[in-house]
Design an enzyme around this catalytic site. Sequence first.
Site, short mmCIF file in Angstrom:
data_model
loop_
_atom_site.label_atom_id
_atom_site.label_comp_id
_atom_site.label_asym_id
_atom_site.label_seq_id
_atom_site.Cartn_x
_atom_site.Cartn_y
_atom_site.Cartn_z
N ASN A 1 13.59 41.30 -42.07
CA ASN A 1 12.92 40.01 -42.31
C ASN A 1 12.18 39.58 -41.05
O ASN A 1 12.21 40.27 -40.02
CB ASN A 1 13.93 38.95 -42.76
CG ASN A 1 15.03 38.77 -41.74
OD1 ASN A 1 14.77 38.36 -40.62
ND2 ASN A 1 16.25 39.12 -42.11
N ASP B 1 20.71 40.04 -46.75
CA ASP B 1 21.76 39.83 -47.76
C ASP B 1 22.20 41.14 -48.40
O ASP B 1 23.34 41.27 -48.84
CB ASP B 1 21.26 38.87 -48.85
CG ASP B 1 21.13 37.46 -48.31
OD1 ASP B 1 21.95 37.10 -47.44
OD2 ASP B 1 20.21 36.74 -48.73
N LYS C 1 14.34 61.84 -44.79
CA LYS C 1 13.26 60.99 -45.25
C LYS C 1 13.01 61.17 -46.75
O LYS C 1 12.88 62.30 -47.23
CB LYS C 1 11.98 61.31 -44.46
CG LYS C 1 10.86 60.35 -44.73
CD LYS C 1 9.63 60.71 -43.93
CE LYS C 1 8.47 59.85 -44.40
NZ LYS C 1 7.20 60.30 -43.85
N PRO D 1 28.23 42.13 -45.93
CA PRO D 1 29.31 41.18 -45.67
C PRO D 1 28.73 39.88 -45.13
O PRO D 1 27.67 39.89 -44.48
CB PRO D 1 30.14 41.87 -44.58
CG PRO D 1 29.21 42.86 -43.94
CD PRO D 1 28.24 43.27 -45.02
N ASP D 2 29.37 38.75 -45.41
CA ASP D 2 28.93 37.48 -44.84
C ASP D 2 29.64 37.30 -43.49
O ASP D 2 30.85 37.05 -43.46
CB ASP D 2 29.24 36.32 -45.80
CG ASP D 2 28.50 35.07 -45.38
OD1 ASP D 2 28.58 34.69 -44.19
OD2 ASP D 2 27.80 34.47 -46.23
N ILE D 3 28.89 37.47 -42.43
CA ILE D 3 29.50 37.50 -41.09
C ILE D 3 30.13 36.15 -40.75
O ILE D 3 31.30 36.06 -40.36
CB ILE D 3 28.43 37.88 -40.05
CG1 ILE D 3 27.89 39.27 -40.37
CG2 ILE D 3 29.01 37.83 -38.63
CD1 ILE D 3 26.66 39.67 -39.61
N PHE E 1 23.40 28.30 -39.78
CA PHE E 1 22.03 27.83 -40.01
C PHE E 1 21.72 27.93 -41.50
O PHE E 1 22.22 28.82 -42.18
CB PHE E 1 21.02 28.66 -39.21
CG PHE E 1 20.87 28.17 -37.80
CD1 PHE E 1 21.90 28.31 -36.89
CD2 PHE E 1 19.71 27.52 -37.40
CE1 PHE E 1 21.79 27.83 -35.61
CE2 PHE E 1 19.59 27.03 -36.11
CZ PHE E 1 20.62 27.19 -35.21
N LYS F 1 30.97 27.91 -47.06
CA LYS F 1 31.32 28.92 -46.04
C LYS F 1 32.40 28.40 -45.07
O LYS F 1 32.70 29.06 -44.10
CB LYS F 1 30.07 29.33 -45.26
CG LYS F 1 28.98 29.98 -46.12
CD LYS F 1 28.01 30.79 -45.28
CE LYS F 1 26.88 31.35 -46.13
NZ LYS F 1 26.17 32.43 -45.46
O1 C5P Z 1 23.77 32.43 -46.99
P1 C5P Z 1 22.67 32.18 -46.01
O2 C5P Z 1 22.03 33.46 -45.54
O3 C5P Z 1 21.67 31.18 -46.44
O4 C5P Z 1 23.43 31.53 -44.76
C1 C5P Z 1 22.84 31.37 -43.53
C2 C5P Z 1 23.91 31.32 -42.46
O5 C5P Z 1 24.90 32.30 -42.67
C3 C5P Z 1 23.35 31.63 -41.09
O6 C5P Z 1 24.15 30.95 -40.16
C4 C5P Z 1 23.53 33.13 -41.00
O7 C5P Z 1 23.56 33.58 -39.65
C5 C5P Z 1 24.85 33.33 -41.70
N1 C5P Z 1 24.97 34.62 -42.42
C6 C5P Z 1 25.87 35.57 -41.99
N2 C5P Z 1 26.04 36.74 -42.68
C7 C5P Z 1 25.33 36.97 -43.80
C8 C5P Z 1 24.42 36.00 -44.28
C9 C5P Z 1 24.26 34.83 -43.56
O8 C5P Z 1 26.52 35.36 -40.94
N3 C5P Z 1 25.51 38.11 -44.46
#
Ligand code: C5P
Length: 407
Positions: free
Chosen positions: A209, A278, A288, A306-308, A324, A342
């Site tokens: 992105n 995401d 390739k 994973p959602d960090i 954020f 979250k």
């Molecule tokens: O769910 P969204 O991407 O809108 O959430 C944004 C927040 O979550 C930001 O703080 C981003 O750094 C964190 N984030 C994360 N891991 C992900 C997706 C988002 O830590 N996979």
Amino acid sequence: MSALPGTRILIGIGAGIAAYKIAQLARLLKQAGCEVRVVMTEGAQAFIAPMTFQALTGENVRTSLLDPEAEAGMGHIELARWADRLIIAPATADLMARLAHGMADDLLTTLCLASRAEKFLAPAMNQAMWAHPATARNARQLAEDGWQLLGPGHGDQACGDVGAGRMLEPEALAERLLSPRELPARGLRLVITAGPTREAIDPVRYLSNHSSGKMGYALAARAVALGADVVLISGPVALATPAGVTRIDVESASEMLAAAEAHADGADIFIGCAAVADYRAASAAEHKLKKGDDGSGMTLALVRNPDIIATIAARADRPFVIGFAAETRDLERYGRDKLTRKRLDMVVANDVSSAGLGFGADDNAAMLLWQRGDTIDQRHLPPQPKTCLADAILEQALHCLSCASPE
Ligand code: C5P
């Protein structure tokens, strides 16, 4: 002499013969790693040219309040907020009188009123002027208002008199300006994620992105200036590592998660500023990928990353967690939702649809939302440089932490 890297010092130069010595002061502060900006009164320019300071600091010198071109860059209120420390040198009897009365009739006095920086003043004037009861009264008032008076020294004066009123030498001024100050984040460990992630499709292609990393890097630089130990976990960006920051380079969300988990132990604040992809390819091809000859399309299977930040927030020993939310509408609603869903302590919600703000830009505006007991408090942060926004975010986070910690 040493300063915390990146300390921002604003020098205000008054109309005194000692103004020529400020060139040396600016040089010493730059050599010590400070960011330096200079404002000159009209009279100061009769003693030394603004160009001297432009060359020494690499920044435009501000001389007038009513300068539309300069205001279009860093406006005077932003400049006032920008500074960590502010020094007026030489401070003439007239400048001291105007400051003691809270006047704001030129750029320098206006900045002094608007700034919450730590303020220093180096008086320089004829010994009779310094000894006059009016000046003594003003000096007392300024000290009461929080100014730290440096000098004046005693000795030969340019006018031929001998006595108290000489400006301290630049080396002595630099030593005071570079001395450690009250650092609100001293002893705190911050972990910050920044920039985009790259999710490999094959050895030459990836999903990513437009995140520039500027906001995360600004937070890291400002946290160090406030005395914190900072680990910056960064996706691929074209930015220099801020001085004093430990940077860990990663590419994918999985790598970012591993680094975040490794460094979250014992951290006081975790800031998720990265624009984490995401999804990633269900399996990255070893070689390739080739396009077929029949002109048909291609379907790429994706799986969720994973959602960090949520992973860090779910830890038993969780730090204060700031996330954020980049939104194009309904900032408050989505920000509140993210805070709760979250389990974050604070959310910085910003509108990425406005031109000149957000992604890739140097400026940003945001709505801060944070949990206070069972309620959610909020504060609007108007458009401003990302470094100033970083200060406001850190200030609020430190305030929340200090309210939460037992006496
Ligand atoms: O769910 P969204 O991407 O809108 O959430 C944004 C927040 O979550 C930001 O703080 C981003 O750094 C964190 N984030 C994360 N891991 C992900 C997706 C988002 O830590 N996979």
